[in-house]
Design a protein around this motif. Structure first.
Motif: not given
Lengths: 341, 488
Positions: B108-115
């Protein structure tokens, strides 16, 4: 919880199909008995069955061909009960009922859904059904009870909220339709000369009563022998017996009133047409009906029921048409299958 | 025959060279299976048959089915159910639980980062072209603040065990993972047909899933919903293979199940069409893929979707679970980088290991794949359900050649992994036990906190020797028992 239009529509049709399936079983079962009573099942048996085909005769078991030999009772029975290609056969009605129930599976009780599914599975094996020829009566009884149990569970296990009122509306509107159709199929008996009943006619009118599950109630109500006009009066106009057309329309009216009491302004037209139809049945006598012309009267009742159904659809189920939706959904489902996680 | 007949059937079982979930070696069961083995050994063949029939009938009558061929003529089938439950100890479970929580938080941190600003891409922890070029990457949702920063409210990760008994994460399902209804229903059916095998075990209950899910969905409602969010479940409809599950969950949560045509967008808000007029919708648990959500934003031929839904979502007036665009993180090529996400975002070592994954987009690895294709499993990065894959050791020369071509032509579209010796579990076949390969799909819920449902779907490859457990490929299921602390 507010009721989705799609759910309302499926509730309505779910119980219409269940009610129709029950009516088919009654008629087929009773006619089979009638045929046996006639004494010579091979020669004349089919006479009892042909009227049941009604308008569907065109595309019935003879496929509309004039040269085709007259269908055998067995063929007619198969066509009415088990032919999957006949859209209003018993098996088709139960299949439609199940499709509707699947759509609203989250809105009905598990008990009710399982009962619909069980009834469907019961009819699901055509080979087994053909083996049953021997003991068809017991089989019909089992299926009928299974279907009645759906309605019982609908009443006992589903909250009597707006969604349930649509179940109720479907059941009673369909019943009024079925009983008036049944009377229409037999009204030639009444109009062909003598109203006084010969022995044969008595048997037939008894069969009509049985087909509507009403023979015992009739005897109890009138405690006199079967008289065609009294049968007509009982099935058409009795205010208390739940299989009569008048009673059914009254119950449908109650359901519709409690639905439209809480819903949108567009519900006016169906309320008006059902209200008028119900009032007509309430304020007429059997003599007036016969004078008016039985056939015409019953035909107008059936037309009015069809109008009510149409107006319900426009008022509650579909604000706007959605052509081709089923096809597109099926196609999308195929594409999505590959992405299923 | 005479030799086996004199011994109880349960002990005449050959575990083989795999990790066996129940047996240490032939005739010797793992300690926590002892009581179960005892119960099984006293049963006659006829009695097992009878219970098996009762279980099958129960699934059939209750309509717990999935559609095999989609569309109006589709056939509904029940998932084959094996009566012998799979047992997971409290200790094993603790590790799985912690490992999954760590993984889901990092994803989820990854998704938040890439968006958002994409720090991880700028620092090249993962090649940007791999992320931005993924089919699951959804430009339309860049810059959106999702409630609680949660993109994957429901995760179904697939775990497998190798010969040593170690659990590995095989893949993450972050879009619309299915199967949780079987977790609950398998338990209900087993309790019904064979209640006394639960005797002597303290099995953690799985019934609470739907309520936990509802808590998650309510927690991520838009602010303006205040305390009364209207949560609905969006289904593609009765033709969808997981339709039963959609109805099951809607019923369990007491929320309305809707189809696309039941909803519409007006003035930036989502409404459902009811007999009393339009009613506002705040949270949509959608079981419809991203591509079909909104014909204005994605596939314009989708009849399943709701025109304008994405605009409403961007305005924060409706929450979608899982969030559109989450699928980029379960891309099978990006899977190879998840351990580095865990280190990058959480500063921790991954608790659950992943499988060595070869990416054909790297020249060295492509070479390796082409040379060793007969030993590897090759998978398409975008497909699931056991479609579009090659199991090297079980494939023909022609199939291998075909996949070499496919991989060469589209290196970004495939990955390869070593063929795993998946663990096996005894299954009842005719009148005796036979080992069948199994995996495990636990379900992870993420709202205010991460919660792993104590249980999961144990999927069984029913064909002897097969490694493919997907129900669409004839896989079956088992009840999965996670033991409470006291009983181990």
């Amino acid at each position: 919880m507010a009721l989705l239009c799609r759910v309302a529509e499926n509730m309505f049709w779910l119980n219409r199909y269940v009610e129709r399936a029950i009516a088919i079983i009654r008629v087929v079962d009773v006619t089979a008995h009638l045929e046996l009573d006639s004494g010579d099942p091979d020669a004349q048996g089919v006479d009892f069955w042909i009227p049941l085909l009604g308008p569907s005769l065109e595309t019935g078991p003879t496929n509309g061909s004039a040269d085709a030999p007259a269908p055998l009772p067995h063929d007619v029975r198969y066509y009415l009960a088990f032919d999957p290609d006949n859209p209003s056969s018993l098996v088709s009605c139960v299949r439609h009922a199940r499709s509707a129930a699947r759509e609203v599976r989250d809105s009905i009780s598990s008990e009710m859904w399982e009962q619909v599914n069980t009834s469907f599975l019961m009819l699901g094996e055509p080979d087994r059904v053909r083996d049953l020829e021997e003991d068809l009566h017991a089989f019909y009884r089992r299926v009928r009870d299974s279907l009645l149990l759906i309605q019982g569970l609908a009443d006992a296990t589903v909250a009597h909220d707006e969604a349930w009122q649509f179940l109720s509306l479907g059941k009673y509107l369909e019943r009024a339709d079925n009983v008036s159709r049944l009377l229409r199929q037999h009204c030639h008996l009444l109009t062909s000369g003598a109203v006084a009943s010969s022995g044969d006619d008595t048997v037939r009118w008894l069969a009509v009563l049985r087909s509507a599950g009403s023979a015992e109630a009739y005897s109890r109500y009138y405690s006199l022998r079967v008289e065609p006009t009294r049968v007509l009066e009982f099935l058409l106009l009795n205010p208390l017996f739940p299989q009569s057309v008048r009673y059914s329309l009254g119950a449908a009216w109650e359901a519709l009133k409690s639905i439209s009491g809480a819903t949108m302004a567009g519900s006016g037209p169906p309320v008006r047409s059902l209200g008028m139809l119900r009032a007509r049945l309430e304020h007429t006598s059997v003599d007036e009906v016969v004078e008016f012309g039985l056939e015409e009267f019953l035909a107008s009742v059936q037309d009015d029921i069809a109008h009510v159904s149409e107006r319900l659809t426009r008022a509650f189920f579909r604000y706007a048409p959605q052509p081709g939706r089923d096809r597109s959904i099926a196609r999308a489902a195929q594409i999505m299958a590959a992405q299923q996680q | 025959m005479t030799t086996t007949a004199s011994r109880p059937g349960v002990f005449a079982y050959e575990p083989g060279e795999f990790w066996d979930e129940m047996f240490v070696s032939a005739g010797e069961v793992r300690p926590y299976y002892a009581s179960l083995a005892q119960a099984l050994s006293t049963l006659s063949h006829a009695e097992v048959e009878r219970r098996q029939r009762a279980a099958d009938l129960s699934f059939q009558a209750r309509g717990i089915t999935f559609a095999v061929n989609q569309g109006p003529e589709g056939v509904e089938k029940i998932m084959p159910f094996d009566l012998v439950p799979r047992i997971i100890t409290a200790e094993e479970w603790r590790k799985i639980e912690r490992g999954l929580e760590q993984r889901v938080r990092a994803l989820n941190l990854f998704l938040d980062d890439i968006y958002h600003d994409g720090a991880i891409l700028r620092q090249n922890v993962v090649p940007p072209e791999l992320v931005l070029g993924s089919r699951g990457y959804c430009r339309e949702v860049r810059g959106i603040e999702v409630p609680l920063g949660v993109y994957t409210h429901i995760v179904g990760s697939d775990l497998v065990r190798d010969e040593s008994g170690e659990f590995y994460v095989l893949e993450d399902n972050l879009r619309t993972p299915s199967g949780v209804s079987y977790v609950v229903e398998n338990r209900r059916v087993l309790k019904r047909v064979w209640s006394h095998i639960f005797h002597g075990y303290d099995v953690r209950p799985v019934e609470g899933y739907a309520q936990d899910l509802l808590d998650v969905l309510r927690a991520v409602a838009p602010q303006e919903a205040e305390d009364e969010p209207n949560v609905v479940l969006l289904t593609p409809g009765v033709y969808n293979s997981a339709y039963f599950e959609h109805a099951f969950l809607a019923k369990g949560m007491g929320i309305q199940m809707v189809e696309g045509s039941d909803l519409f967008v007006d003035d930036g808000m989502v409404f459902m069409r009811t007999t009393r007029g339009p009613q506002r919708v705040h949270v949509i648990y959608r079981r419809v893929d991203d591509d079909f959500l909104d014909p204005l934003a994605f596939r314009n031929d989708s009849m399943l979707g709701i025109p304008g839904l994405l605009a409403s979502y961007r305005m924060g007036r409706v929450t979608l679970a899982n969030a559109p665009g989450a699928g980029v993180a379960d891309d099978k090529a990006i899977y190879a980088y998840v351990p580095s996400f865990i280190t990058y975002y959480l500063g921790e070592e991954p608790i659950l290991p992943t499988i060595r994954t070869y990416l054909p987009s790297e020249p060295d690895e492509l070479q390796f794949i082409l040379e060793h294709i007969g030993e590897l499993v090759v998978k398409s990065v975008n497909e699931s359900g056991g479609y579009g894959m090659l199991v090297g050791p079980h494939s023909t020369r022609a199939e291998q050649d075909k996949f070499r071509e496919l991989v060469r032509a589209n290196p970004r579209g495939y990955i390869a992994q070593p063929t795993l010796a998946l663990s096996r579990h005894p299954c009842w076949v005719d009148d005796h036990f036979e080992g069948r390969h199994v995996d495990l799909r636990p379900f992870v819920l993420f709202g205010r906190e991460v919660k792993v449902t104590p249980g999961g779907l144990t999927r069984v490859a029913m064909r002897p020797g097969s490694l493919v457990v997907n129900s669409s490929q004839g896989g079956g299921g088992k009840d999965t028992w996670v033991l409470a602390d006291a009983s181990t």
